[in-house]
Design an enzyme around this catalytic site. Structure first.
Site, short mmCIF file in Angstrom:
data_model
loop_
_atom_site.label_atom_id
_atom_site.label_comp_id
_atom_site.label_asym_id
_atom_site.label_seq_id
_atom_site.Cartn_x
_atom_site.Cartn_y
_atom_site.Cartn_z
N ARG A 79 0.81 -1.23 0.00
CA ARG A 79 0.00 0.00 0.00
C ARG A 79 0.84 1.28 0.00
NH1 ARG A 79 -2.40 -3.11 -1.77
NH2 ARG A 79 -4.15 -4.28 -0.98
N SER A 113 -9.84 1.22 3.95
CA SER A 113 -9.16 0.74 5.16
C SER A 113 -8.44 1.91 5.82
CB SER A 113 -8.15 -0.34 4.82
OG SER A 113 -8.83 -1.45 4.29
N GLU A 130 -3.31 3.83 7.01
CA GLU A 130 -3.28 3.60 5.55
C GLU A 130 -3.78 4.87 4.85
OE1 GLU A 130 -4.41 -0.24 4.06
OE2 GLU A 130 -5.24 0.63 2.22
C1 LIG Z 1 -15.04 2.61 -0.14
C2 LIG Z 1 -13.53 2.52 -0.36
C3 LIG Z 1 -12.95 1.29 -0.62
C4 LIG Z 1 -11.55 1.21 -0.83
N1 LIG Z 1 -11.00 0.00 -1.10
C5 LIG Z 1 -9.67 -0.08 -1.35
C6 LIG Z 1 -9.08 -1.34 -1.68
O1 LIG Z 1 -9.74 -2.37 -1.78
N2 LIG Z 1 -7.74 -1.36 -1.92
C7 LIG Z 1 -6.97 -0.23 -1.84
O2 LIG Z 1 -5.76 -0.32 -2.06
N3 LIG Z 1 -7.52 0.96 -1.52
C8 LIG Z 1 -8.84 1.06 -1.28
N4 LIG Z 1 -9.39 2.27 -0.96
C9 LIG Z 1 -8.52 3.46 -0.81
C10 LIG Z 1 -8.37 4.29 -2.10
O3 LIG Z 1 -9.45 4.11 -2.94
C11 LIG Z 1 -7.08 3.95 -2.85
O4 LIG Z 1 -5.98 4.16 -2.02
C12 LIG Z 1 -6.95 4.77 -4.14
O5 LIG Z 1 -5.97 4.16 -4.96
C13 LIG Z 1 -6.58 6.24 -3.91
O6 LIG Z 1 -6.60 6.89 -5.16
P1 LIG Z 1 -7.04 8.41 -5.32
O7 LIG Z 1 -6.95 8.75 -6.76
O8 LIG Z 1 -8.33 8.65 -4.66
O9 LIG Z 1 -5.86 9.13 -4.55
P2 LIG Z 1 -5.96 10.33 -3.51
O10 LIG Z 1 -6.67 9.85 -2.30
O11 LIG Z 1 -6.47 11.57 -4.14
O12 LIG Z 1 -4.41 10.54 -3.17
C14 LIG Z 1 -3.67 9.51 -2.56
C15 LIG Z 1 -2.17 9.78 -2.83
O13 LIG Z 1 -1.90 9.61 -4.20
C16 LIG Z 1 -1.20 10.75 -4.69
N5 LIG Z 1 -1.55 10.92 -6.11
C17 LIG Z 1 -2.78 10.94 -6.68
N6 LIG Z 1 -2.67 11.09 -8.01
C18 LIG Z 1 -1.35 11.19 -8.29
C19 LIG Z 1 -0.60 11.37 -9.47
N7 LIG Z 1 -1.19 11.49 -10.67
N8 LIG Z 1 0.75 11.44 -9.38
C20 LIG Z 1 1.37 11.35 -8.18
N9 LIG Z 1 0.72 11.16 -7.03
C21 LIG Z 1 -0.64 11.08 -7.07
C22 LIG Z 1 -1.69 11.90 -3.83
O14 LIG Z 1 -0.79 12.98 -3.86
C23 LIG Z 1 -1.75 11.21 -2.48
O15 LIG Z 1 -0.44 11.15 -1.95
C24 LIG Z 1 -10.77 2.39 -0.77
C25 LIG Z 1 -11.38 3.62 -0.51
C26 LIG Z 1 -12.75 3.70 -0.33
C27 LIG Z 1 -13.37 5.04 -0.09
#
Ligand SMILES: Cc1cc2nc3c(=O)[nH]c(=O)nc-3n(C[C@H](O)[C@H](O)[C@H](O)COP(=O)(O)OP(=O)(O)OC[C@H]3O[C@@H](n4cnc5c(N)ncnc54)[C@H](O)[C@@H]3O)c2cc1C
Length: 302
Positions: free
Chosen positions: A173, A222, A292
């Site tokens: 992660r 999580s 996380e």
């Molecule tokens: C209901 C629910 C279920 C979930 N289930 C899972 C699961 O099963 N498995 C899992 O791993 N996660 C899960 N997550 C967590 C989340 O969805 C993941 O971590 C997801 O990949 C985050 O992506 P995001 O685009 O929303 O990133 P953000 O939350 O917007 O950002 C997270 C990080 O990524 C960085 N970032 C974003 N875009 C870029 C880019 N283009 N370049 C560089 N850095 C960047 C940001 O700066 C930040 O540090 C869940 C979340 C929810 C709400």
């Protein structure tokens, strides 16, 4: 809070000042971003990175699904790559090439149309492709480290280059690459499959989430990582803190490693609840839970 004298470059996209981050995060909390920048395309983003004052703090926002933005907001510029120029996805030389701003949920149609398998897990993870790379997102036995071949990156000076998956420092992660790198595009490995197989996998994974995880509520997935040899939710339950509440924040009755905001919680309340859980679990089991969810911005500890 917004300082319109930041001397930011002229761009073709849009700046928004004092933009409430709660509108961009799944947890629906977070104070204002000093400036939000919505680039029009990669060239626009590159111009911004090249011409911005060197001391400008920059944060790249994905889908906001893994973030707790604190109540006092974020200093500097939050970059949001959205819109058609950042959301394309094409089959290219045996890889699926996705723009970083593409929503994971939108992959489903691409997989079905092109009969592409091995990426179904990603369709059920909220957020964007770029965010998935950064956090090495995964579920159902697969994660981004398994399927990423290479990525296109822009660094803090606006240089664009391509790096292979092993240069991203993927770990559980998380990834370890320079903090000024912005992921622009990702080439994903896949295998040929059938419409029926892809649809069945997606349906089964969706059903699993419906059965085991909270739905239709403000959450961020999580809250804590599973410590080596343990499950975070089991430790929380065993320590008697699964029912704790602070203001509008509580752990989900359906899955006690998911935090829920009933719509009234502040970021400080969420953070305070999680801190209490960390202390109690440590006291009762000797295991230290690690966040996380990523916490950013000004507030509780600063
Ligand atoms: C209901 C629910 C279920 C979930 N289930 C899972 C699961 O099963 N498995 C899992 O791993 N996660 C899960 N997550 C967590 C989340 O969805 C993941 O971590 C997801 O990949 C985050 O992506 P995001 O685009 O929303 O990133 P953000 O939350 O917007 O950002 C997270 C990080 O990524 C960085 N970032 C974003 N875009 C870029 C880019 N283009 N370049 C560089 N850095 C960047 C940001 O700066 C930040 O540090 C869940 C979340 C929810 C709400």
């Amino acid at each position: 809070m917004a300082n319109k004298n930041l001397h930011l470059p002229a761009i073709r996209g849009q700046y928004k000042y004092n933009e409430p981050m709660k509108n961009y995060t799944w947890l629906n909390v977070g104070g204002p971003a000093e400036v939000m920048f919505f680039p029009q395309d990669i060239k626009d983003l590159q111009k911004f990175m090249r011409e911005k004052p060197q001391d400008t703090d920059v944060f790249v926002l994905g889908g906001g699904s893994n973030l707790l933005v604190r109540d006092q907001g974020i200093h500097g510029v939050v970059i949001k790559m959205s819109g058609p120029e950042f959301s394309r996805c094409v089959v290219e030389d045996g890889f699926l090439c996705c723009d970083a701003g593409m929503k994971n949920f939108n992959l489903k149609d691409v997989l079905l149309k092109n009969q592409i398998g091995g990426l179904e897990f990603l369709c059920s993870i909220p957020g964007s492709i770029g965010g998935a790379v950064k956090g090495n997102a995964g579920c159902f036995g697969s994660s981004m480290s398994d399927v990423t071949d290479r990525v296109s990156v822009m660094d803090g000076a606006g240089n664009i280059f391509t790096v292979s998956s092993d240069q991203l420092g993927f770990d559980y992660r998380q990834s370890h690459f320079p903090s000024d790198w912005i992921i622009l595009k990702v080439w994903l490995k896949y295998e040929k499959s059938t419409v029926a197989d892809i649809q069945n996998k997606i349906d089964a994974q969706r059903q699993y989430r419906l059965d085991h995880q909270p739905q239709g509520i403000r959450t961020a997935g999580s809250t804590f990582k599973n410590p080596q040899g343990f499950r975070a939710w089991e430790l929380i339950q065993k320590s008697g803190v699964a029912q704790l509440k602070v203001g509008g924040a509580k752990m989900s009755d359906k899955h006690c490693n998911f935090i829920e905001n009933d719509g009234t919680a502040s970021a400080a309340e969420i953070e305070s609840l999680c801190d209490q859980i960390i202390w109690t679990v440590k006291e009762k089991t000797g295991v230290c839970l690690e966040w996380e969810i990523q916490r950013i911005g000004e507030g509780k500890d600063n």
